[in-house]
Design an enzyme around this catalytic site. Structure first.
Site, PDB file in Angstrom:
ATOM      1  N   HIS A   1       1.529  89.608 -27.865  1.00  0.00           N
ATOM      2  CA  HIS A   1       1.878  91.269 -27.414  1.00  0.00           C
ATOM      3  C   HIS A   1       3.329  91.489 -27.746  1.00  0.00           C
ATOM      4  O   HIS A   1       3.739  92.550 -28.450  1.00  0.00           O
ATOM      5  CB  HIS A   1       1.409  91.296 -25.997  1.00  0.00           C
ATOM      6  CG  HIS A   1       1.932  92.585 -25.707  1.00  0.00           C
ATOM      7  ND1 HIS A   1       1.126  93.947 -25.678  1.00  0.00           N
ATOM      8  CD2 HIS A   1       2.927  93.278 -24.922  1.00  0.00           C
ATOM      9  CE1 HIS A   1       1.484  94.980 -25.194  1.00  0.00           C
ATOM     10  NE2 HIS A   1       2.853  94.647 -24.908  1.00  0.00           N
ATOM     11  N   GLU A   2       4.315  90.733 -27.374  1.00  0.00           N
ATOM     12  CA  GLU A   2       5.879  90.923 -27.388  1.00  0.00           C
ATOM     13  C   GLU A   2       6.061  90.662 -28.911  1.00  0.00           C
ATOM     14  O   GLU A   2       7.167  91.581 -29.110  1.00  0.00           O
ATOM     15  CB  GLU A   2       6.425  89.941 -26.335  1.00  0.00           C
ATOM     16  CG  GLU A   2       6.189  90.214 -24.972  1.00  0.00           C
ATOM     17  CD  GLU A   2       6.556  91.676 -24.483  1.00  0.00           C
ATOM     18  OE1 GLU A   2       7.468  92.227 -24.820  1.00  0.00           O
ATOM     19  OE2 GLU A   2       5.922  92.220 -23.648  1.00  0.00           O
TER      20      GLU A   2
ATOM     21  N   HIS B   1       5.624  93.993 -30.830  1.00  0.00           N
ATOM     22  CA  HIS B   1       6.650  94.937 -30.469  1.00  0.00           C
ATOM     23  C   HIS B   1       7.583  94.886 -31.610  1.00  0.00           C
ATOM     24  O   HIS B   1       7.939  95.588 -32.225  1.00  0.00           O
ATOM     25  CB  HIS B   1       7.198  95.061 -29.130  1.00  0.00           C
ATOM     26  CG  HIS B   1       6.067  95.679 -28.061  1.00  0.00           C
ATOM     27  ND1 HIS B   1       5.607  96.916 -28.356  1.00  0.00           N
ATOM     28  CD2 HIS B   1       5.640  95.152 -26.908  1.00  0.00           C
ATOM     29  CE1 HIS B   1       5.031  97.220 -27.186  1.00  0.00           C
ATOM     30  NE2 HIS B   1       5.004  96.224 -26.299  1.00  0.00           N
TER      31      HIS B   1
ATOM     32  N   GLU C   1       2.169 100.441 -26.554  1.00  0.00           N
ATOM     33  CA  GLU C   1       1.568  99.466 -26.096  1.00  0.00           C
ATOM     34  C   GLU C   1       0.180  99.025 -26.736  1.00  0.00           C
ATOM     35  O   GLU C   1      -0.295  97.727 -26.572  1.00  0.00           O
ATOM     36  CB  GLU C   1       1.386  99.710 -24.402  1.00  0.00           C
ATOM     37  CG  GLU C   1       2.835  99.851 -23.798  1.00  0.00           C
ATOM     38  CD  GLU C   1       3.330  98.090 -23.757  1.00  0.00           C
ATOM     39  OE1 GLU C   1       2.641  97.516 -23.411  1.00  0.00           O
ATOM     40  OE2 GLU C   1       4.894  98.301 -23.822  1.00  0.00           O
TER      41      GLU C   1
END
Length: 270
Positions: free
Chosen positions: A144-145, A148, A201
């Site tokens: 997820h990070e 980004h 997100e």
């Protein structure tokens, strides 16, 4: 209220002037292919360099406090998972393979992890220890990070901030009242910035889900991860006022997309 209309036009013009439409990543199996508007004078290299300086400062401060975990089982564990995920980033963004990736662990009770522009990863031990994360769940957070960073959400947010600042300055020069400016800025905050942050997100959830699956980590771990995060978070603000999707929304989206990436996970496991 009538003065808000010309200001909204100014905001739109400022956002588009000097911006270029880009698609920072390929869509992947999860189909994240939204066009992004980036301020042309704010390059990927500039943002990566700015963040690299901030990252080094964070590491220096952690080292001076004796909490930078340079070795040990947890550091090796986090690094091993990161290397498997990083190996798969060219699927979404080939140039990211040449980024100066870095992985560091900070011994802190914070429930936090981050991958900044240019591939600078920080994991806090509290996230792993307090939530008792499995390797699959760590991969879900890290994927997820990393997503980004791949999508350059930080640069995108900075581009929007520049546009709003330009519009505010133009509005002031044209005599728009301070009350109208304040109201217009609030509109920008809630009608543009926050929904897009929730959208970012969601993009990170989906790309991270696929990235972890391609690296051989069970995508179902994303569900147990966010269940643990929701339990640790206690009472959450209403979704409309939050930059993060509600737990139920996030879970539903992940469940709907797991079948798309499960074959990738099974192939990786074989």
């Amino acid at each position: 209220m009538p003065k808000l209309q010309p200001l909204s036009v100014l905001i739109a013009a400022a956002l588009l002037a000097g911006c270029q439409a880009v698609n920072t990543t390929s869509g992947g199996a999860v189909g994240v292919d939204r066009k992004q508007y980036m301020f042309s004078m704010l390059s990927t290299e500039q943002v990566n360099q700015m963040y690299a300086q901030s990252y080094q400062q964070t590491l220096s401060e952690a080292s001076s406090k004796g909490v930078l975990a340079k070795s040990g089982p947890m550091t090796r564990r986090v690094d091993a998972i990161a290397q498997r995920l990083i190996a798969k980033v060219p699927v979404f963004r080939p140039d990211a393979a040449q980024w100066d990736w870095a992985v560091n662990v900070i011994d802190s009770p914070e429930l936090n992890a981050n991958c900044g522009p240019g591939g600078k990863i920080i994991f806090y031990t509290g996230l792993i220890e307090k939530l008792q994360l499995s390797d699959d769940e760590i991969a879900a957070v890290m994927g997820h990070e990393i997503a980004h960073a791949l999508r350059e959400h930080g640069r995108e947010a900075m581009s929007k901030a520049y546009g709003v600042q330009m519009a505010t300055q133009l509005g002031s020069a044209m005599g728009v009242g301070s009350g109208s400016l304040q109201l217009a800025n609030m509109g920008v905050e809630y009608l543009m910035t926050l929904p897009n942050s929730r959208g970012n997100e969601n993009e990170a959830d989906l790309i991270g889900l696929e990235l972890a699956a391609r690296a051989g980590y069970n995508p179902n771990a994303a569900l147990t991860l966010w269940e643990k995060m929701a339990s640790a978070g206690g009472s959450a603000p209403p979704e409309f006022m939050s930059t993060h999707p509600s737990s139920s929304t996030r879970t539903a989206t992940l469940k709907a997309n797991i079948p798309k990436v499960m074959p990738l996970y099974e192939q990786a496991r074989r």
